[in-house]
Design an enzyme around this catalytic site. Structure first.
Site, mmCIF file in Angstrom:
data_model
loop_
_atom_site.group_PDB
_atom_site.id
_atom_site.type_symbol
_atom_site.label_atom_id
_atom_site.label_comp_id
_atom_site.label_asym_id
_atom_site.label_seq_id
_atom_site.Cartn_x
_atom_site.Cartn_y
_atom_site.Cartn_z
ATOM 1 N N PRO A 143 43.632 33.843 42.835
ATOM 2 C CA PRO A 143 43.300 34.134 44.234
ATOM 3 C C PRO A 143 42.462 35.404 44.287
ATOM 4 O O PRO A 143 42.830 36.420 43.696
ATOM 5 C CB PRO A 143 44.675 34.342 44.889
ATOM 6 C CG PRO A 143 45.584 34.728 43.765
ATOM 7 C CD PRO A 143 45.058 34.040 42.541
ATOM 8 N N MET A 144 41.320 35.355 44.989
ATOM 9 C CA MET A 144 40.422 36.515 45.071
ATOM 10 C C MET A 144 39.937 36.673 46.503
ATOM 11 O O MET A 144 39.304 35.777 47.055
ATOM 12 C CB MET A 144 39.241 36.340 44.109
ATOM 13 C CG MET A 144 39.640 36.402 42.636
ATOM 14 S SD MET A 144 38.269 36.080 41.492
ATOM 15 C CE MET A 144 38.237 34.269 41.510
ATOM 16 N N MET A 145 40.267 37.819 47.096
ATOM 17 C CA MET A 145 39.907 38.073 48.487
ATOM 18 C C MET A 145 38.401 37.995 48.676
ATOM 19 O O MET A 145 37.629 38.520 47.872
ATOM 20 C CB MET A 145 40.416 39.442 48.930
ATOM 21 C CG MET A 145 41.930 39.521 49.066
ATOM 22 S SD MET A 145 42.594 38.355 50.284
ATOM 23 C CE MET A 145 41.874 39.001 51.797
ATOM 24 N N GLN B 94 48.451 31.350 48.664
ATOM 25 C CA GLN B 94 49.050 32.649 48.361
ATOM 26 C C GLN B 94 49.329 33.408 49.658
ATOM 27 O O GLN B 94 48.450 33.553 50.509
ATOM 28 C CB GLN B 94 48.162 33.519 47.477
ATOM 29 C CG GLN B 94 48.912 34.787 47.055
ATOM 30 C CD GLN B 94 48.108 35.765 46.240
ATOM 31 O OE1 GLN B 94 47.178 36.372 46.738
ATOM 32 N NE2 GLN B 94 48.482 35.924 44.970
ATOM 33 N N CYS C 43 48.728 43.013 44.658
ATOM 34 C CA CYS C 43 47.554 43.628 45.260
ATOM 35 C C CYS C 43 47.838 45.092 45.587
ATOM 36 O O CYS C 43 48.839 45.398 46.242
ATOM 37 C CB CYS C 43 47.145 42.880 46.525
ATOM 38 S SG CYS C 43 45.679 43.583 47.324
ATOM 39 N N HIS D 223 49.866 39.609 36.039
ATOM 40 C CA HIS D 223 48.640 40.377 35.817
ATOM 41 C C HIS D 223 49.016 41.536 34.900
ATOM 42 O O HIS D 223 49.764 42.433 35.296
ATOM 43 C CB HIS D 223 48.079 40.888 37.144
ATOM 44 C CG HIS D 223 46.739 41.551 37.022
ATOM 45 N ND1 HIS D 223 45.892 41.707 38.081
ATOM 46 C CD2 HIS D 223 46.093 42.091 35.948
ATOM 47 C CE1 HIS D 223 44.787 42.313 37.681
ATOM 48 N NE2 HIS D 223 44.901 42.559 36.385
ATOM 49 N N ASN E 238 47.405 36.894 33.401
ATOM 50 C CA ASN E 238 46.177 37.116 34.159
ATOM 51 C C ASN E 238 45.638 38.504 33.799
ATOM 52 O O ASN E 238 46.396 39.407 33.500
ATOM 53 C CB ASN E 238 46.487 37.019 35.662
ATOM 54 C CG ASN E 238 45.333 37.444 36.549
ATOM 55 O OD1 ASN E 238 45.500 38.280 37.437
ATOM 56 N ND2 ASN E 238 44.162 36.894 36.336
ATOM 57 N N GLY E 239 44.311 38.619 33.821
ATOM 58 C CA GLY E 239 43.692 39.914 33.594
ATOM 59 C C GLY E 239 42.782 39.941 32.381
ATOM 60 O O GLY E 239 43.244 39.766 31.256
ATOM 61 N N GLY E 240 41.497 40.148 32.604
ATOM 62 C CA GLY E 240 40.555 40.360 31.517
ATOM 63 C C GLY E 240 40.199 39.143 30.691
ATOM 64 O O GLY E 240 39.587 39.285 29.624
#
Length: 335
Positions: free
Chosen positions: A16-18, A69, A99, A170, A210-212
Site C-alpha cells: 500500500p502506497m499513499m 488497508q 506509517c 517492514h 517488506n522494505g528495500g
C-alpha cells in the site's frame, strides 16, 4: 501421489502506497500479474465514517485479489470500517501499524500503535468478530531507537493472541521524530534477520517481509526464510518486473501481454473511466509512466503521456502521439 501444497495468497504482494496505489494503479498492475495480492492506499476510519464511502472504497472487479488497508485505533471504528470493506467485496482487511507520518501520529495510529499492542489486539479482535475475511497487520520492527528484537516479538505475540494470523513486516524501525516519511523508508537500517527470526519463533503464523526489495533474486532469497514478500516503490517505478511473478513465484503459466497490449488496455480503461464518472485520462496515465523503463524512446514516450498541454485531447489521440516514439529494441539505459 500427493498434491502440491497450495501457494500462500501472501506469497507476493504490492505494498500500500499513499497517493499511488489507487484503483487505477491497481488496474494497471493487474494487467501485469494475475496472482499478486494488491493493497489499497491507507484509508482512515474517520474518512469512512465522515466522508464519501464510494470514493474511498470503490474498486474494479478485475483487481481481485485486493486488500483494504485501514488506518485507525478505535476498536469500534475499525470494526465499522472493516464491515464496510467486506460489504464492498475486499478480500482482506489490513491494519496499518507502520506509517510514521505526522498526520498519522496526530491521529495516534500507524507506527504509534506498535507501542500499544493491546490497542492493536483489541482492534484486530473487533474486526475479526465482525468480518469473515482475513484481518492482517502491517508493521515495523521497532519505533524510534528501540532496536531490541523482544519489542517486535512481544508485539506480534500479543496481536496474534487476538486472532491475527498474518503479519507483513517492514524490516526497518519507524523514527517518529526527526525523519520525514521518505527518510523513514531510507535512513533506518534494514534488518531482515528480525523478520526471519519472527518466522522461526512463530512458525504457525504467516510472516511476510517488506522494505528495500528490488529484484526477483532478492524475492527468492527472502522466500527461503519467510512466507511472503511485499514490494513497494520498485513495483511502481519499474512495473514490468511484475510480469514474471505469476510463473516464477506462483507456478502459474504467464498469460503475459506485450507492452503495446498493456498500453492499449489502459487506453480502453481511460475511455471507460471517463464515460462512467468523468475521470480524466491523465489521472490514470501517471501510474503507467514506468511501463517502458529501459527501452529506447522511453523518455519521449513518457513526456507525451505527462504533457499537460495534451490534457484536452482524448486518450486515444495521446496514445497515438506516444506510440510514435516507441522502439522495439531495449537498451541498457533510456535514450
Amino acid at each position: 501421489m500427493n498434491a502440491p501444497a497450495p501457494v500462500s495468497p501472501w506469497r507476493l504482494s504490492v505494498a500500500p502506497m499513499m497517493d499511488w496505489t489507487d484503483r487505477h494503479c491497481r488496474y494497471f498492475h493487474r494487467l501485469l500479474t494475475k496472482q499478486t495480492l494488491l493493497y489499497t492506499e491507507m484509508v482512515t476510519t474517520g474518512a469512512l465514517a465522515h466522508g464519501s464511502v464510494q470514493r474511498h472504497l470503490r474498486f474494479n472487479a478485475e483487481e481481485h485479489p485486493v486488500a483494504l488497508q485501514l488506518g485507525g485505533s478505535d476498536a469500534a471504528e475499525l470494526a465499522f470500517a472493516a464491515r464496510l470493506g467486506e460489504q464492498w467485496g475486499y478480500d482482506e482487511i489490513n491494519l496499518n501499524c507502520g506509517c510514521p507520518s505526522d498526520r498519522v501520529q496526530r491521529g495516534a495510529f500507524g507506527a504509534c500503535l506498535m507501542a500499544e499492542p493491546k490497542t492493536v489486539a483489541d482492534g484486530v479482535k473487533a474486526m475479526l468478530d465482525t468480518v469473515e475475511i482475513p484481518v492482517t497487520v502491517k508493521h515495523r520492527i521497532g519505533i524510534d531507537r528501540v532496536e531490541s528484537y523482544d519489542f517486535v516479538r512481544d508485539f506480534v505475540g500479543s496481536v496474534s493472541e487476538a486472532g491475527c494470523k498474518v503479519f507483513m513486516v517492514h524490516a526497518r524501525n519507524a523514527w517518529l521524530d526527526g525523519l520525514s516519511p521518505k527518510e523513514n523508508r531510507e535512513v533506518p537500517p534494514l534488518r531482515y534477520e528480525l523478520a526471519y527470526r519472527l518466522k522461526r519463533d512463530f512458525p504457525q503464523l504467516t510472516i511476510g517481509i517488506n522494505g528495500g526489495v528490488t529484484t526477483d533474486e532478492q524475492i527468492a532469497k527472502h522466500l527461503q526464510q519467510v512466507d511472503g514478500v511485499m514490494v513497494g516503490r520498485e513495483a511502481y517505478h519499474h512495473p514490468w518486473l511484475l510480469t514474471g511473478w505469476d510463473e516464477r513465484f506462483f507456478g502459474v503459466p504467464a498469460d503475459a501481454l506485450s507492452r503495446d497490449e498493456v498500453e492499449d488496455q489502459m487506453v480502453r480503461y481511460m475511455e471507460r473511466a471517463f464515460a462512467e464518472d468523468g475521470c480524466p485520462w491523465y489521472a490514470i496515465a501517471r501510474h503507467m509512466l514506468g511501463l517502458r523503463h529501459g527501452l529506447r524512446g522511453a523518455r519521449k514516450w513518457r513526456q507525451v503521456w505527462s504533457d499537460h498541454r495534451l490534457k484536452p485531447l482524448p486518450p486515444r489521440e495521446v496514445w497515438a502521439m506516444a506510440q510514435a516514439h516507441v522502439v522495439d529494441q531495449p537498451e541498457t539505459a533510456e535514450s
